[in-house]
Design a protein around this motif. Structure first.
Motif, PDB file in Angstrom:
ATOM      1  N   TYR A  55       2.991  -2.152  13.722  1.00  0.00           N
ATOM      2  CA  TYR A  55       1.554  -2.190  13.997  1.00  0.00           C
ATOM      3  C   TYR A  55       1.285  -2.836  15.349  1.00  0.00           C
ATOM      4  O   TYR A  55       0.500  -2.337  16.147  1.00  0.00           O
ATOM      5  CB  TYR A  55       0.824  -2.947  12.885  1.00  0.00           C
ATOM      6  N   GLU A  56       1.957  -3.943  15.624  1.00  0.00           N
ATOM      7  CA  GLU A  56       1.708  -4.683  16.864  1.00  0.00           C
ATOM      8  C   GLU A  56       2.088  -3.849  18.086  1.00  0.00           C
ATOM      9  O   GLU A  56       1.369  -3.835  19.072  1.00  0.00           O
ATOM     10  CB  GLU A  56       2.468  -6.009  16.859  1.00  0.00           C
ATOM     11  N   PHE A  57       3.208  -3.142  18.029  1.00  0.00           N
ATOM     12  CA  PHE A  57       3.612  -2.279  19.147  1.00  0.00           C
ATOM     13  C   PHE A  57       2.572  -1.181  19.361  1.00  0.00           C
ATOM     14  O   PHE A  57       2.161  -0.914  20.494  1.00  0.00           O
ATOM     15  CB  PHE A  57       4.993  -1.658  18.886  1.00  0.00           C
ATOM     16  N   LEU A  58       2.139  -0.546  18.282  1.00  0.00           N
ATOM     17  CA  LEU A  58       1.157   0.529  18.390  1.00  0.00           C
ATOM     18  C   LEU A  58      -0.191  -0.001  18.891  1.00  0.00           C
ATOM     19  O   LEU A  58      -0.855   0.643  19.706  1.00  0.00           O
ATOM     20  CB  LEU A  58       1.004   1.239  17.048  1.00  0.00           C
ATOM     21  N   ARG A  59      -0.590  -1.184  18.430  1.00  0.00           N
ATOM     22  CA  ARG A  59      -1.855  -1.779  18.889  1.00  0.00           C
ATOM     23  C   ARG A  59      -1.805  -2.076  20.379  1.00  0.00           C
ATOM     24  O   ARG A  59      -2.728  -1.767  21.129  1.00  0.00           O
ATOM     25  CB  ARG A  59      -2.161  -3.061  18.104  1.00  0.00           C
ATOM     26  N   ARG A  60      -0.693  -2.661  20.837  1.00  0.00           N
ATOM     27  CA  ARG A  60      -0.557  -2.962  22.259  1.00  0.00           C
ATOM     28  C   ARG A  60      -0.526  -1.683  23.100  1.00  0.00           C
ATOM     29  O   ARG A  60      -1.082  -1.645  24.191  1.00  0.00           O
ATOM     30  CB  ARG A  60       0.684  -3.797  22.520  1.00  0.00           C
ATOM     31  N   SER A  61       0.097  -0.639  22.577  1.00  0.00           N
ATOM     32  CA  SER A  61       0.129   0.648  23.284  1.00  0.00           C
ATOM     33  C   SER A  61      -1.278   1.225  23.398  1.00  0.00           C
ATOM     34  O   SER A  61      -1.677   1.711  24.457  1.00  0.00           O
ATOM     35  CB  SER A  61       1.037   1.642  22.557  1.00  0.00           C
ATOM     36  N   LEU A  62      -2.033   1.161  22.301  1.00  0.00           N
ATOM     37  CA  LEU A  62      -3.403   1.658  22.330  1.00  0.00           C
ATOM     38  C   LEU A  62      -4.227   0.898  23.369  1.00  0.00           C
ATOM     39  O   LEU A  62      -4.950   1.500  24.158  1.00  0.00           O
ATOM     40  CB  LEU A  62      -4.048   1.518  20.949  1.00  0.00           C
ATOM     41  N   ILE A  63      -4.090  -0.412  23.404  1.00  0.00           N
ATOM     42  CA  ILE A  63      -4.842  -1.226  24.358  1.00  0.00           C
ATOM     43  C   ILE A  63      -4.428  -0.885  25.790  1.00  0.00           C
ATOM     44  O   ILE A  63      -5.280  -0.733  26.677  1.00  0.00           O
ATOM     45  CB  ILE A  63      -4.654  -2.727  24.068  1.00  0.00           C
ATOM     46  N   PHE A  64      -3.135  -0.721  26.023  1.00  0.00           N
ATOM     47  CA  PHE A  64      -2.648  -0.381  27.361  1.00  0.00           C
ATOM     48  C   PHE A  64      -3.245   0.955  27.820  1.00  0.00           C
ATOM     49  O   PHE A  64      -3.805   1.053  28.913  1.00  0.00           O
ATOM     50  CB  PHE A  64      -1.115  -0.305  27.382  1.00  0.00           C
ATOM     51  N   ARG A  66      -5.822   2.549  26.598  1.00  0.00           N
ATOM     52  CA  ARG A  66      -7.279   2.431  26.681  1.00  0.00           C
ATOM     53  C   ARG A  66      -7.680   1.897  28.048  1.00  0.00           C
ATOM     54  O   ARG A  66      -8.582   2.426  28.696  1.00  0.00           O
ATOM     55  CB  ARG A  66      -7.766   1.495  25.578  1.00  0.00           C
ATOM     56  N   ASN A  67      -6.995   0.843  28.507  1.00  0.00           N
ATOM     57  CA  ASN A  67      -7.296   0.261  29.817  1.00  0.00           C
ATOM     58  C   ASN A  67      -6.987   1.228  30.956  1.00  0.00           C
ATOM     59  O   ASN A  67      -7.736   1.309  31.925  1.00  0.00           O
ATOM     60  CB  ASN A  67      -6.528  -1.046  30.007  1.00  0.00           C
ATOM     61  N   GLU A  68      -5.881   1.968  30.841  1.00  0.00           N
ATOM     62  CA  GLU A  68      -5.518   2.941  31.882  1.00  0.00           C
ATOM     63  C   GLU A  68      -6.562   4.050  31.978  1.00  0.00           C
ATOM     64  O   GLU A  68      -6.959   4.436  33.071  1.00  0.00           O
ATOM     65  CB  GLU A  68      -4.136   3.540  31.604  1.00  0.00           C
ATOM     66  N   ILE A  69      -7.015   4.564  30.844  1.00  0.00           N
ATOM     67  CA  ILE A  69      -8.039   5.612  30.835  1.00  0.00           C
ATOM     68  C   ILE A  69      -9.340   5.085  31.413  1.00  0.00           C
ATOM     69  O   ILE A  69     -10.018   5.758  32.192  1.00  0.00           O
ATOM     70  CB  ILE A  69      -8.241   6.162  29.401  1.00  0.00           C
ATOM     71  N   GLN A  70      -9.670   3.842  31.067  1.00  0.00           N
ATOM     72  CA  GLN A  70     -10.900   3.241  31.575  1.00  0.00           C
ATOM     73  C   GLN A  70     -10.839   3.073  33.097  1.00  0.00           C
ATOM     74  O   GLN A  70     -11.823   3.304  33.788  1.00  0.00           O
ATOM     75  CB  GLN A  70     -11.142   1.905  30.893  1.00  0.00           C
ATOM     76  N   LYS A  71      -9.670   2.693  33.626  1.00  0.00           N
ATOM     77  CA  LYS A  71      -9.507   2.578  35.081  1.00  0.00           C
ATOM     78  C   LYS A  71      -9.689   3.932  35.763  1.00  0.00           C
ATOM     79  O   LYS A  71     -10.294   4.026  36.821  1.00  0.00           O
ATOM     80  CB  LYS A  71      -8.115   2.048  35.431  1.00  0.00           C
ATOM     81  N   TYR A  81     -16.451   6.518  19.650  1.00  0.00           N
ATOM     82  CA  TYR A  81     -16.209   6.377  18.213  1.00  0.00           C
ATOM     83  C   TYR A  81     -16.901   5.151  17.628  1.00  0.00           C
ATOM     84  O   TYR A  81     -16.771   4.871  16.439  1.00  0.00           O
ATOM     85  CB  TYR A  81     -14.702   6.292  17.937  1.00  0.00           C
ATOM     86  N   GLY A  82     -17.583   4.382  18.469  1.00  0.00           N
ATOM     87  CA  GLY A  82     -18.312   3.205  18.013  1.00  0.00           C
ATOM     88  C   GLY A  82     -17.417   2.047  17.606  1.00  0.00           C
ATOM     89  O   GLY A  82     -17.815   1.195  16.830  1.00  0.00           O
ATOM     90  N   ILE A  83     -16.187   2.010  18.141  1.00  0.00           N
ATOM     91  CA  ILE A  83     -15.243   0.966  17.746  1.00  0.00           C
ATOM     92  C   ILE A  83     -14.740   0.143  18.928  1.00  0.00           C
ATOM     93  O   ILE A  83     -13.827  -0.655  18.788  1.00  0.00           O
ATOM     94  CB  ILE A  83     -14.030   1.559  16.984  1.00  0.00           C
ATOM     95  N   SER A  84     -15.352   0.312  20.074  1.00  0.00           N
ATOM     96  CA  SER A  84     -14.842  -0.352  21.276  1.00  0.00           C
ATOM     97  C   SER A  84     -14.927  -1.870  21.223  1.00  0.00           C
ATOM     98  O   SER A  84     -14.160  -2.551  21.889  1.00  0.00           O
ATOM     99  CB  SER A  84     -15.562   0.161  22.515  1.00  0.00           C
ATOM    100  N   GLU A  85     -15.818  -2.415  20.421  1.00  0.00           N
ATOM    101  CA  GLU A  85     -15.977  -3.869  20.356  1.00  0.00           C
ATOM    102  C   GLU A  85     -15.190  -4.519  19.226  1.00  0.00           C
ATOM    103  O   GLU A  85     -15.198  -5.736  19.084  1.00  0.00           O
ATOM    104  CB  GLU A  85     -17.469  -4.225  20.224  1.00  0.00           C
ATOM    105  N   GLU A  86     -14.508  -3.720  18.413  1.00  0.00           N
ATOM    106  CA  GLU A  86     -13.762  -4.292  17.282  1.00  0.00           C
ATOM    107  C   GLU A  86     -12.639  -5.198  17.794  1.00  0.00           C
ATOM    108  O   GLU A  86     -11.939  -4.882  18.740  1.00  0.00           O
ATOM    109  CB  GLU A  86     -13.174  -3.183  16.406  1.00  0.00           C
ATOM    110  N   ALA A  87     -12.479  -6.344  17.131  1.00  0.00           N
ATOM    111  CA  ALA A  87     -11.508  -7.362  17.554  1.00  0.00           C
ATOM    112  C   ALA A  87     -10.082  -6.823  17.614  1.00  0.00           C
ATOM    113  O   ALA A  87      -9.316  -7.184  18.498  1.00  0.00           O
ATOM    114  CB  ALA A  87     -11.567  -8.560  16.619  1.00  0.00           C
ATOM    115  N   ARG A  88      -9.720  -5.951  16.701  1.00  0.00           N
ATOM    116  CA  ARG A  88      -8.334  -5.460  16.688  1.00  0.00           C
ATOM    117  C   ARG A  88      -7.976  -4.643  17.918  1.00  0.00           C
ATOM    118  O   ARG A  88      -6.800  -4.448  18.201  1.00  0.00           O
ATOM    119  CB  ARG A  88      -8.069  -4.658  15.418  1.00  0.00           C
ATOM    120  N   PHE A  89      -8.982  -4.165  18.652  1.00  0.00           N
ATOM    121  CA  PHE A  89      -8.714  -3.377  19.854  1.00  0.00           C
ATOM    122  C   PHE A  89      -8.831  -4.206  21.133  1.00  0.00           C
ATOM    123  O   PHE A  89      -8.782  -3.670  22.226  1.00  0.00           O
ATOM    124  CB  PHE A  89      -9.629  -2.168  19.922  1.00  0.00           C
TER     125      PHE A  89
END
Length: 96
Positions: A55-64, A66-71, A81-89
């Protein structure tokens, strides 16, 4: 036939010997399972696959990503999806 199943959350995957790896649990370090593979290569493949599946590897990958797409786009890809503020992300968030 399978003899059981393990839920691999909060665990540590460790290469023990040439063809052996173990799975131990962070909250129960005495609970340790050892697995023997036919070859060194097979053992390494299992270790890497199990680490990538956490889970932790997948969460960190999602965050990475997410940041690259945002840049690149200037938009948060999770916002639609209305989940951008959720703590897990969030980068500093820990598992619940």
């Amino acid at each position: 036939q399978p003899i059981g199943a393990l839920l691999l959350e909060h665990c540590k995957i460790t290469k023990e010997e040439e063809n052996v790896f173990s799975i131990s649990f962070i909250e129960e370090p005495e609970r340790k399972y050892c697995f023997e593979c036919a070859t060194e290569e097979q053992c390494q493949e299992w270790v890497e696959a199990l680490k990538r599946a956490s889970y932790e590897f997948l969460r960190r990958s999602l965050i990475f990503y997410r940041n690259e797409i945002q840049k690149m786009t200037g938009k948060d890809p999770l916002e639609q999806y209305g989940i951008s503020e959720e703590a897990r992300f969030q980068l500093g968030a820990h598992r619940q």
